[in-house]
Design a protein around this motif. Structure first.
Motif, PDB file in Angstrom:
ATOM      1  N   GLU A   1       0.855  -1.187   0.000  1.00 57.42           N
ATOM      2  CA  GLU A   1       0.000   0.000   0.000  1.00 57.42           C
ATOM      3  C   GLU A   1       0.887   1.231   0.000  1.00 57.42           C
ATOM      4  O   GLU A   1       1.929   1.254   0.652  1.00 57.42           O
ATOM      5  N   TYR A   2       0.471   2.225  -0.730  1.00 52.94           N
ATOM      6  CA  TYR A   2       1.252   3.448  -0.786  1.00 52.94           C
ATOM      7  C   TYR A   2       0.318   4.636  -0.854  1.00 52.94           C
ATOM      8  O   TYR A   2      -0.842   4.511  -1.231  1.00 52.94           O
ATOM      9  N   THR A   3       0.863   5.762  -0.465  1.00 51.72           N
ATOM     10  CA  THR A   3       0.101   7.007  -0.457  1.00 51.72           C
ATOM     11  C   THR A   3       0.827   8.031  -1.316  1.00 51.72           C
ATOM     12  O   THR A   3       2.041   8.189  -1.190  1.00 51.72           O
ATOM     13  N   VAL A   4       0.068   8.720  -2.149  1.00 52.24           N
ATOM     14  CA  VAL A   4       0.649   9.753  -3.004  1.00 52.24           C
ATOM     15  C   VAL A   4       0.508  11.084  -2.302  1.00 52.24           C
ATOM     16  O   VAL A   4      -0.589  11.478  -1.897  1.00 52.24           O
ATOM     17  N   ILE A   5       1.594  11.771  -2.118  1.00 53.56           N
ATOM     18  CA  ILE A   5       1.585  13.080  -1.478  1.00 53.56           C
ATOM     19  C   ILE A   5       1.979  14.107  -2.522  1.00 53.56           C
ATOM     20  O   ILE A   5       3.044  13.998  -3.139  1.00 53.56           O
TER      21      ILE A   5
END
Length: 92
Positions: free
Chosen positions: A85-89
């Motif tokens: 899982e990853y989050t785009v900032i």
């Protein structure tokens, strides 16, 4: 020192020259011997590997001709990779 060397008899000079030539020849021969040994070892290793390779070829052919196939290795159990899982900032 030069005067001392100049006073040496011709026989001594000839012996020194012959000794220098012999030393150079032995040095060159020694390097050649080392090269021959290295080449011999490399050929020996290649012959050994080729012999094993050929033996493996004939072993497979003989086992196929006899009707009993070689045992199949068990399947390696591999775990499945899961997505991370990853989050785009976003920076503005």
């Amino acid at each position: 020192m030069y005067r001392t060397l100049a006073r040496l008899p011709l026989g001594v000079w000839l012996r020194l020259i012959v000794l220098a030539v012999v030393a150079a020849a032995l040095l060159a021969f020694g390097v050649a011997v080392i090269a021959v040994v290295a080449i011999g070892l490399a050929i020996g290793v290649l012959v050994y590997k080729a012999r094993n390779w050929f033996a493996g070829l004939f072993e497979r052919a003989a086992s196929m001709a006899s009707g009993s196939p070689r045992p199949v290795p068990a399947r390696v159990q591999r775990t499945r990779a899961t997505d991370a899982e990853y989050t785009v900032i976003e920076h503005r």
